[in-house]
Each structure stands twice: as structure tokens, then as C-alpha cells.
Design a protein around this motif. Structure first.
Motif, PDB file in Angstrom:
ATOM      1  N   VAL A   1       0.869  -1.176   0.000  1.00  0.00           N
ATOM      2  CA  VAL A   1       0.000   0.000   0.000  1.00  0.00           C
ATOM      3  C   VAL A   1       0.908   1.230   0.000  1.00  0.00           C
ATOM      4  CG1 VAL A   1      -1.953  -1.152   1.111  1.00  0.00           C
ATOM      5  CG2 VAL A   1      -0.251   0.001   2.535  1.00  0.00           C
ATOM      6  N   TRP A   2       0.355   2.349  -0.384  1.00  0.00           N
ATOM      7  CA  TRP A   2       1.132   3.581  -0.447  1.00  0.00           C
ATOM      8  C   TRP A   2       0.520   4.600   0.482  1.00  0.00           C
ATOM      9  CZ3 TRP A   2      -0.107   8.632  -1.867  1.00  0.00           C
ATOM     10  CH2 TRP A   2       0.973   9.500  -2.058  1.00  0.00           C
ATOM     11  N   GLY A   3       1.347   5.464   1.033  1.00  0.00           N
ATOM     12  CA  GLY A   3       0.852   6.563   1.858  1.00  0.00           C
ATOM     13  C   GLY A   3       1.855   7.696   1.868  1.00  0.00           C
ATOM     14  N   THR A   4       1.381   8.864   2.274  1.00  0.00           N
ATOM     15  CA  THR A   4       2.239  10.049   2.309  1.00  0.00           C
ATOM     16  C   THR A   4       2.981  10.184   3.626  1.00  0.00           C
ATOM     17  OG1 THR A   4       0.529  11.460   3.227  1.00  0.00           O
ATOM     18  CG2 THR A   4       0.680  11.334   0.805  1.00  0.00           C
ATOM     19  N   ASP A   5       2.468   9.604   4.694  1.00  0.00           N
ATOM     20  CA  ASP A   5       2.952   9.772   6.061  1.00  0.00           C
ATOM     21  C   ASP A   5       2.516  11.120   6.632  1.00  0.00           C
ATOM     22  OD1 ASP A   5       4.199   8.866   8.430  1.00  0.00           O
ATOM     23  OD2 ASP A   5       6.018   9.957   7.953  1.00  0.00           O
ATOM     24  N   TRP A   6       1.459  11.676   6.081  1.00  0.00           N
ATOM     25  CA  TRP A   6       0.937  12.929   6.610  1.00  0.00           C
ATOM     26  C   TRP A   6       0.546  12.722   8.066  1.00  0.00           C
ATOM     27  CZ3 TRP A   6      -3.398  14.814   8.913  1.00  0.00           C
ATOM     28  CH2 TRP A   6      -3.524  16.199   8.940  1.00  0.00           C
ATOM     29  N   PRO A   7       0.819  13.583   8.984  1.00  0.00           N
ATOM     30  CA  PRO A   7       1.218  14.980   8.833  1.00  0.00           C
ATOM     31  C   PRO A   7       2.728  15.223   8.850  1.00  0.00           C
ATOM     32  CG  PRO A   7       0.573  14.637  11.095  1.00  0.00           C
ATOM     33  CD  PRO A   7       0.401  13.312  10.370  1.00  0.00           C
ATOM     34  N   HIS A   8       3.527  14.238   8.539  1.00  0.00           N
ATOM     35  CA  HIS A   8       4.976  14.397   8.399  1.00  0.00           C
ATOM     36  C   HIS A   8       5.620  14.966   9.661  1.00  0.00           C
ATOM     37  CE1 HIS A   8       4.063  13.711   4.191  1.00  0.00           C
ATOM     38  NE2 HIS A   8       3.288  14.765   4.192  1.00  0.00           N
ATOM     39  N   THR A   9       5.338  14.328  10.778  1.00  0.00           N
ATOM     40  CA  THR A   9       5.761  14.865  12.075  1.00  0.00           C
ATOM     41  C   THR A   9       7.270  14.989  12.233  1.00  0.00           C
ATOM     42  OG1 THR A   9       5.632  12.633  13.011  1.00  0.00           O
ATOM     43  CG2 THR A   9       3.703  14.052  13.274  1.00  0.00           C
ATOM     44  N   TRP A  10       8.053  14.209  11.522  1.00  0.00           N
ATOM     45  CA  TRP A  10       9.510  14.268  11.666  1.00  0.00           C
ATOM     46  C   TRP A  10      10.190  14.961  10.507  1.00  0.00           C
ATOM     47  CZ3 TRP A  10      11.556   8.887  13.557  1.00  0.00           C
ATOM     48  CH2 TRP A  10      10.978   8.597  14.798  1.00  0.00           C
ATOM     49  N   ALA A  11       9.448  15.515   9.622  1.00  0.00           N
ATOM     50  CA  ALA A  11      10.043  16.062   8.402  1.00  0.00           C
ATOM     51  C   ALA A  11      10.222  17.571   8.481  1.00  0.00           C
ATOM     52  CB  ALA A  11       9.173  15.719   7.206  1.00  0.00           C
ATOM     53  N   SER A  12      11.385  18.003   8.079  1.00  0.00           N
ATOM     54  CA  SER A  12      11.650  19.425   7.959  1.00  0.00           C
ATOM     55  C   SER A  12      12.675  19.597   6.847  1.00  0.00           C
ATOM     56  CB  SER A  12      12.180  19.986   9.273  1.00  0.00           C
ATOM     57  OG  SER A  12      12.403  21.369   9.142  1.00  0.00           O
TER      58      SER A  12
END
Length: 158
Positions: free
Chosen positions: A85-96
Motif C-alpha cells: 500500500v502507499w501513503g504520504t505519512d501525513w502529517p509528516h511529524t519528523w520532516a523538515s
């Protein structure tokens, strides 16, 4: 059961995961190292569970993986396209900075080599099977989401 752990930890708990009476969903491609995923013990464990129909892998959050995730994603696609399955990982808590969702979808398109049937399988059919809901498509785009979806916008722009 959904599992979010790095590849070393997955290899360590692999026997416990294999003994579970429920399917296992590996988040973020198991955070396997893309350069040497095939020699990592977690790869063997994960692909065995995929082949046995006991696991699923989320092709998500490539920005959490150190390096280019394309070879790893394509290896999972080759190993078990019916268990992804695919996902965005929203809300991207570790991404900057915040990842661009359309860019993530574009990366997914590269992983699928433009194969619309494969996209349909991973974006629509597999999630329907995993989560137990009916698959529905939106105006022939291969996407189950509504008009705000980037898939639909790109399809209508073609």
C-alpha cells in the motif's frame, strides 16, 4: 498490527511478528537501508511474511530513509505487488522541511514505471483488501479519492 521500527529492530523481533495471529503492516518500507537492503536480515523476514500472505508493506515516507528509496521500493514491488500500500505519512511529524505530497506521489509513479494497473493495485485494490472496504475509482484515474486529489488533477491536465 502496524509496526514502525527500524530495520535492525524488525530483524530482532521478526520471530515474534511471524507468530502473531494477525497480519503485520510494516511502516515506511521497514526503514531498510536502500544501499544494502537485500543483505539485511529484516529484508528476508519481511519478504517471507509477504510471500506467506501474512504481511503488508507501506511504500511511504521515502524521506525517512537515508538515501534514494527507489531501488528499495522497486524491490518490494517486484517481490510482492499484491501486498503493498502507499501513503504520504501525513502529517509528516519528523520532516523538515515539509515534504510536497505531489512530489511523493511523483516518486511513487517512478517506482511503478508508469504502470497504471500497478498504481491501481497499490493505491486502490490493496488498501481495500487490507482495510476491508470496497474499492472505488474516480473518473478513470485509478484513484479512489475525490476531486481534490493530485491524481485526478494530473489526469485531467493530460
Amino acid at each position: 498490527m502496524q509496526v514502525f521500527a527500524d530495520a535492525d529492530r524488525l530483524a530482532e523481533i521478526g520471530p515474534r511478528l511471524a507468530a502473531l495471529p494477525c497480519p503485520v503492516v510494516f511502516d515506511h518500507m521497514g526503514l531498510l537501508p536502500p544501499a544494502d537492503y537485500a543483505t539485511h536480515p529484516a529484508w528476508a523476514m519481511m519478504t517471507q511474511l509477504l510471500r506467506d500472505g501474512r504481511a503488508w508493506v507501506k511504500l511511504s515516507a521515502p524521506y525517512r530513509i537515508a538515501g534514494d528509496a527507489t531501488p528499495l521500493a522497486r524491490a518490494f514491488i517486484a517481490a510482492a505487488p499484491e501486498r503493498l500500500v502507499w501513503g504520504t505519512d501525513w502529517p509528516h511529524t519528523w520532516a523538515s522541511p515539509m515534504p510536497d505530497t505531489v512530489g511523493l506521489l511523483d516518486a511513487f509513479d517512478v517506482w511503478c514505471d508508469g504502470d497504471e494497473a500497478l498504481r491501481q493495485r497499490i493505491l486502490v485494490d490493496n488498501p481495500a483488501a487490507l482495510y476491508g472496504f470496497a474499492a472505488a475509482t474516480s473518473a478513470g484515474t485509478g484513484c479512489s479519492r475525490r476531486r481534490s486529489c493530485a491524481c485526478r488533477r494530473r489526469a485531467s491536465a493530460r
